[in-house]
Scaffold this active site. Sequence first.
Site, PDB file in Angstrom:
ATOM      1  N   SER A  72      28.617 -37.414  -7.779  1.00 17.43           N
ATOM      2  CA  SER A  72      29.729 -37.162  -6.860  1.00 17.43           C
ATOM      3  C   SER A  72      31.076 -37.716  -7.295  1.00 17.43           C
ATOM      4  O   SER A  72      32.090 -37.442  -6.645  1.00 17.43           O
ATOM      5  CB  SER A  72      29.394 -37.714  -5.462  1.00 17.43           C
ATOM      6  N   LYS A  75      34.036 -35.370  -7.530  1.00 21.06           N
ATOM      7  CA  LYS A  75      34.984 -35.060  -6.449  1.00 21.06           C
ATOM      8  C   LYS A  75      36.372 -35.653  -6.692  1.00 21.06           C
ATOM      9  O   LYS A  75      37.342 -35.238  -6.042  1.00 21.06           O
ATOM     10  CB  LYS A  75      34.421 -35.556  -5.117  1.00 21.06           C
ATOM     11  N   SER A 127      32.123 -38.088   1.076  1.00 17.16           N
ATOM     12  CA  SER A 127      31.437 -37.356   0.004  1.00 17.16           C
ATOM     13  C   SER A 127      30.851 -36.028   0.475  1.00 17.16           C
ATOM     14  O   SER A 127      29.768 -35.620   0.032  1.00 17.16           O
ATOM     15  CB  SER A 127      30.325 -38.222  -0.615  1.00 17.16           C
TER      16      SER A 127
END
Length: 402
Positions: A72, A75, A127
């Site tokens: 993640s 991102k 997230s």
Amino acid sequence: MKRVIKNKRRDSFTCSMIFILTLMIFAPVNTSFAHETETHLNLNSEAVIMIDGTTGEPLYTKNEDRTMYPASITKIVTGIIAIEAGNLDELVTISEEATQVTGTSVYLLEDEEITLKNLIKGMLINSGNDASTAIAEHFAGSEEAFAKKMNEFVTNTVGVTDTNFANPHGLYHPDQYTTAEDMAKITQYALENETFREIVAIKEYDWVGEGWETTLYNHHDMVRQYDEVFGVKNGYVSQSGYTLVTSALEENQIELIAVTLNASTADQAYEDTKELLEYGLSTYQTNEVEEGTVFEDDQQNSYELEETLYFTSLIDEEWSSDVDNDGNLIVQAENGETLYENKLNLSEDATVQTTSTEEEKDLPKDDDDGHSMWWLYPIPIVGLALLALRIWRKGMFSKRIF
């Protein structure tokens, strides 16, 4: 017996002369220094880097160029692209595809309308994979098309070469990879944007959506626990292990960016990061020389600094700056280590000074690359040749000396 001893001394002298003359030929003219320390940290993560967030200088590395899966922390790229390219107040309509993305979510509903800025917050603070997909579709129509934009962005705008994205959220894909070094550079770029910087530093945020009303708590635990830490992003999928990108600031001293990839547990990722930051904050500082500072070389030529100069040094380390006659600004630590070197331009009102007397014209010029004394170079070569001839004539290499 005396003759043997005499020959041994002569042979020893001859060998010594060969060694000295060889050094004269092959010894480097200039030596440049990298900012290094011998500190070894006991870190569990497979790949690690910590840089000065202002200068970009690496302060600690471990497998920093090894290809890894990002999870993640992907991102970070999605977020900075959306901030730079979009209207943050624009409403985004959520598609059915976005609501069906697996993993962490902010529970968006199909046909829900939400501002781009809120989507970015839901993605970076909580997230949200669904928010990531909604952003990608908003800018490019699909995850795949947005991934192409991501790759163009990190290559052409940020300037990294060992990273590739296949989706905007970081769910596992074999063609989605990066390195700790690349992620540090990407994060350094993103943190130059004040909106990005503000969002990743949010500790908690009241989320009001059609499908979910709650308080979002930043998934990066250290943002909530330490005043020095103001971002950035954590991540996990089984193929990547635990990934963590962290920014920390010690006011008037230094800003750090730490990246840890593939830790076995979240605790290990955080412990590695704490150890890195404690080391960095207790060891280094960022120094500043203001724009407009004027330097002079030995010939009284003036050079003006066109933009503020930043460089990294040890805390309380003494340093000095000087400009050579070619206009190279050199910043050195007290131990002689070069901390910064770059060529400056002459000031607009500067007049280039030249030597005027015949005596000065006859003097050899000081050339940084060492070629001003080129006429001396054949001397050791000729010396070696004469020594070799002498050795051959004396039979030094015959079997009688063994």
